[in-house]
Write an enzyme that holds these catalytic residues in place. Structure first.
Site, PDB file in Angstrom:
ATOM      1  N   GLU A  72       0.824  -1.201   0.000  1.00 44.50           N
ATOM      2  CA  GLU A  72       0.000   0.000   0.000  1.00 44.50           C
ATOM      3  C   GLU A  72       0.860   1.253   0.000  1.00 44.50           C
ATOM      4  O   GLU A  72       0.577   2.223  -0.717  1.00 44.50           O
ATOM      5  CB  GLU A  72      -0.948   0.013   1.202  1.00 44.50           C
ATOM      6  CG  GLU A  72      -1.934   1.185   1.133  1.00 44.50           C
ATOM      7  CD  GLU A  72      -2.605   1.499   2.454  1.00 44.50           C
ATOM      8  OE1 GLU A  72      -3.815   1.777   2.436  1.00 44.50           O
ATOM      9  OE2 GLU A  72      -1.911   1.480   3.485  1.00 44.50           O
TER      10      GLU A  72
ATOM     11  N   TRP B 257      -8.639  -1.897   0.112  1.00 46.13           N
ATOM     12  CA  TRP B 257      -9.370  -0.837  -0.568  1.00 46.13           C
ATOM     13  C   TRP B 257     -10.518  -1.374  -1.443  1.00 46.13           C
ATOM     14  O   TRP B 257     -11.232  -0.589  -2.065  1.00 46.13           O
ATOM     15  CB  TRP B 257      -8.415   0.001  -1.430  1.00 46.13           C
ATOM     16  CG  TRP B 257      -7.616   0.972  -0.628  1.00 46.13           C
ATOM     17  CD1 TRP B 257      -6.366   0.773  -0.077  1.00 46.13           C
ATOM     18  CD2 TRP B 257      -8.002   2.296  -0.251  1.00 46.13           C
ATOM     19  NE1 TRP B 257      -5.960   1.895   0.602  1.00 46.13           N
ATOM     20  CE2 TRP B 257      -6.936   2.846   0.515  1.00 46.13           C
ATOM     21  CE3 TRP B 257      -9.137   3.064  -0.482  1.00 46.13           C
ATOM     22  CZ2 TRP B 257      -6.988   4.138   1.041  1.00 46.13           C
ATOM     23  CZ3 TRP B 257      -9.186   4.366   0.039  1.00 46.13           C
ATOM     24  CH2 TRP B 257      -8.115   4.881   0.786  1.00 46.13           C
TER      25      TRP B 257
ATOM     26  N   TYR C   8      -4.875   9.349  -1.336  1.00 42.43           N
ATOM     27  CA  TYR C   8      -3.532   9.650  -0.824  1.00 42.43           C
ATOM     28  C   TYR C   8      -2.463   9.843  -1.897  1.00 42.43           C
ATOM     29  O   TYR C   8      -1.747  10.848  -1.892  1.00 42.43           O
ATOM     30  CB  TYR C   8      -3.089   8.536   0.125  1.00 42.43           C
ATOM     31  CG  TYR C   8      -3.945   8.404   1.350  1.00 42.43           C
ATOM     32  CD1 TYR C   8      -3.775   9.244   2.446  1.00 42.43           C
ATOM     33  CD2 TYR C   8      -4.942   7.434   1.420  1.00 42.43           C
ATOM     34  CE1 TYR C   8      -4.567   9.125   3.572  1.00 42.43           C
ATOM     35  CE2 TYR C   8      -5.738   7.309   2.545  1.00 42.43           C
ATOM     36  CZ  TYR C   8      -5.555   8.154   3.624  1.00 42.43           C
ATOM     37  OH  TYR C   8      -6.343   8.038   4.734  1.00 42.43           O
TER      38      TYR C   8
ATOM     39  N   CYS D 104      -8.001   9.515   6.244  1.00 42.37           N
ATOM     40  CA  CYS D 104      -8.006   9.395   7.709  1.00 42.37           C
ATOM     41  C   CYS D 104      -6.670   9.862   8.278  1.00 42.37           C
ATOM     42  O   CYS D 104      -6.631  10.636   9.220  1.00 42.37           O
ATOM     43  CB  CYS D 104      -8.287   7.954   8.117  1.00 42.37           C
ATOM     44  SG  CYS D 104      -9.936   7.388   7.673  1.00 42.37           S
TER      45      CYS D 104
ATOM     46  N   ARG E 268      -7.056  11.942  11.721  1.00 51.50           N
ATOM     47  CA  ARG E 268      -8.339  12.523  12.127  1.00 51.50           C
ATOM     48  C   ARG E 268      -9.314  11.467  12.629  1.00 51.50           C
ATOM     49  O   ARG E 268     -10.158  11.740  13.484  1.00 51.50           O
ATOM     50  CB  ARG E 268      -8.985  13.289  10.967  1.00 51.50           C
ATOM     51  CG  ARG E 268      -9.413  12.390   9.829  1.00 51.50           C
ATOM     52  CD  ARG E 268     -10.374  13.033   8.848  1.00 51.50           C
ATOM     53  NE  ARG E 268     -10.765  12.070   7.829  1.00 51.50           N
ATOM     54  CZ  ARG E 268     -11.805  11.245   7.920  1.00 51.50           C
ATOM     55  NH1 ARG E 268     -12.572  11.264   8.991  1.00 51.50           N
ATOM     56  NH2 ARG E 268     -12.071  10.389   6.949  1.00 51.50           N
TER      57      ARG E 268
ATOM     58  N   ASP F  89      -9.557   3.627  13.330  1.00 48.05           N
ATOM     59  CA  ASP F  89     -10.120   2.343  13.740  1.00 48.05           C
ATOM     60  C   ASP F  89      -9.021   1.626  14.530  1.00 48.05           C
ATOM     61  O   ASP F  89      -8.065   1.100  13.962  1.00 48.05           O
ATOM     62  CB  ASP F  89     -10.514   1.564  12.485  1.00 48.05           C
ATOM     63  CG  ASP F  89     -10.993   0.147  12.757  1.00 48.05           C
ATOM     64  OD1 ASP F  89     -10.807  -0.357  13.879  1.00 48.05           O
ATOM     65  OD2 ASP F  89     -11.535  -0.468  11.811  1.00 48.05           O
TER      66      ASP F  89
ATOM     67  N   HIS G 236     -11.198   5.234  17.956  1.00 50.61           N
ATOM     68  CA  HIS G 236     -12.376   4.449  18.319  1.00 50.61           C
ATOM     69  C   HIS G 236     -12.186   2.953  18.105  1.00 50.61           C
ATOM     70  O   HIS G 236     -11.353   2.515  17.315  1.00 50.61           O
ATOM     71  CB  HIS G 236     -13.599   4.914  17.519  1.00 50.61           C
ATOM     72  CG  HIS G 236     -13.330   5.047  16.044  1.00 50.61           C
ATOM     73  ND1 HIS G 236     -12.963   6.248  15.469  1.00 50.61           N
ATOM     74  CD2 HIS G 236     -13.364   4.144  15.033  1.00 50.61           C
ATOM     75  CE1 HIS G 236     -12.794   6.076  14.166  1.00 50.61           C
ATOM     76  NE2 HIS G 236     -13.027   4.798  13.877  1.00 50.61           N
ATOM     77  N   ILE G 237     -12.999   2.199  18.829  1.00 46.28           N
ATOM     78  CA  ILE G 237     -13.151   0.762  18.634  1.00 46.28           C
ATOM     79  C   ILE G 237     -14.580   0.517  18.166  1.00 46.28           C
ATOM     80  O   ILE G 237     -15.532   0.993  18.801  1.00 46.28           O
ATOM     81  CB  ILE G 237     -12.895  -0.010  19.940  1.00 46.28           C
ATOM     82  CG1 ILE G 237     -11.438   0.148  20.393  1.00 46.28           C
ATOM     83  CG2 ILE G 237     -13.244  -1.483  19.778  1.00 46.28           C
ATOM     84  CD1 ILE G 237     -11.191  -0.388  21.795  1.00 46.28           C
TER      85      ILE G 237
END
Length: 290
Positions: free
Chosen positions: A58, A80, A123, A170, A192, A195, A233-234
């Site tokens: 990636e 992706w 990106y 992200c 920002r 996961d 976050h989870i």
């Protein structure tokens, strides 16, 4: 990598349940930072087995400025695929193909992939062509000529184009820091949205690799990766997997060997890298929210 497990514990301790666009609630926190010393080891998670070749592919894809999933699909990197299919379904080219058919056609038909495999100015586009500016080349040139600069920054967040991307970035901005006397180089990422179970381990290894590559091209040794978060976050459907991971004890991190350094950073290939002494627990599977 105890820092990563502490991150998971922090979310579980202070996080609040939140709704989001995916329809799967998260346990969410805002504002957190981890630091990883990468001078003598490579921060590849050991409490679950990581598909590190996918991480490396990636990053190579990003650095080449590519935004078509053909390269990733050909190299069995699926991260992706779901985003690409959703992007395709919203396009004027959508032909009614199922997800499975779409991926098979991307893999087998170069013309189909060229027409339908692009996922917008994500990106790679922003890194290498942000409104005409090659940010990666500019970064490398600045490091070589003005290593004390406080402007060693690359941004993937382009407000003019963010609505045209399959997924808004992200990991949205990163900054390099150079110590010319010690010949060391570090990088801080601002992410920002993160996961914590599926994405963050991937991001840690990806940006550590980026530091190694930029350092190799410019003549500096990797020192530190600093990971700064916005919404961390989870997902609530990952809680069992998180608790399993927290029951495991981290092992020593492996080492990364760069066997060949090309003249240009976009010319690195997967065979230029070798991970040695990687020992991990078994993989832990989880569904990615899209």
């Amino acid at each position: 990598m105890e820092q990563y497990l502490d991150l998971l514990r922090h979310i579980l301790k202070v996080g609040k349940r939140k709704h989001n666009r995916t329809g799967i609630d998260t346990i969410s926190t805002f504002g957190y930072q981890n630091r990883y010393d990468i001078s003598n080891s490579f921060p590849l998670l050991t409490t679950k087995k990581m598909f590190y070749k996918g991480i490396f592919h990636e990053l190579i894809w990003f650095l080449r400025g590519d935004t078509n999933i053909k390269y990733l699909v050909d190299n069995k990197v699926r991260i992706w695929n779901a985003n690409a299919y959703d992007y395709f379904k919203k396009s004027a080219h959508f032909d009614g193909s199922s997800y499975e058919t779409y991926i098979k056609l991307i893999e087998s038909d170069p013309e189909y992939a060229k027409k339908n495999g692009d996922i917008g100015p994500v990106y790679g586009r922003q890194w290498r062509n942000f409104d005409g500016i090659d940010q990666i080349n500019k970064l490398i040139e600045q490091i070589k000529t003005n290593p004390n600069s406080r402007r060693l920054i690359v941004s993937a967040w382009n407000p003019k184009e963010v609505d045209h991307m399959a997924l808004p970035p992200c990991h949205s901005l990163f900054q390099f820091y150079v110590d010319p006397d010690a010949k060391e180089i570090s990088c801080q990422l601002y992410q920002r949205s993160a996961d914590a179970f599926l994405g963050v381990p991937f991001n840690i290894a990806s940006y550590a690799l980026l530091i190694y590559l930029v350092g190799a091209i410019t003549g500096y040794k990797p020192k530190e990766f600093i990971h700064t978060f916005g919404d961390l976050h989870i997902y609530c459907n990952h809680l069992d997997q998180v608790n399993l991971q927290l029951s495991r004890k981290p092992k020593p991190c492996p080492k990364l060997i760069i066997k060949h350094i090309p003249q240009r950073i976009e010319d690195f290939k997967i065979d230029d890298f070798e991970i040695v002494d990687y020992v991990s627990d078994d993989a832990i599977k989880a569904e990615m929210a899209v």
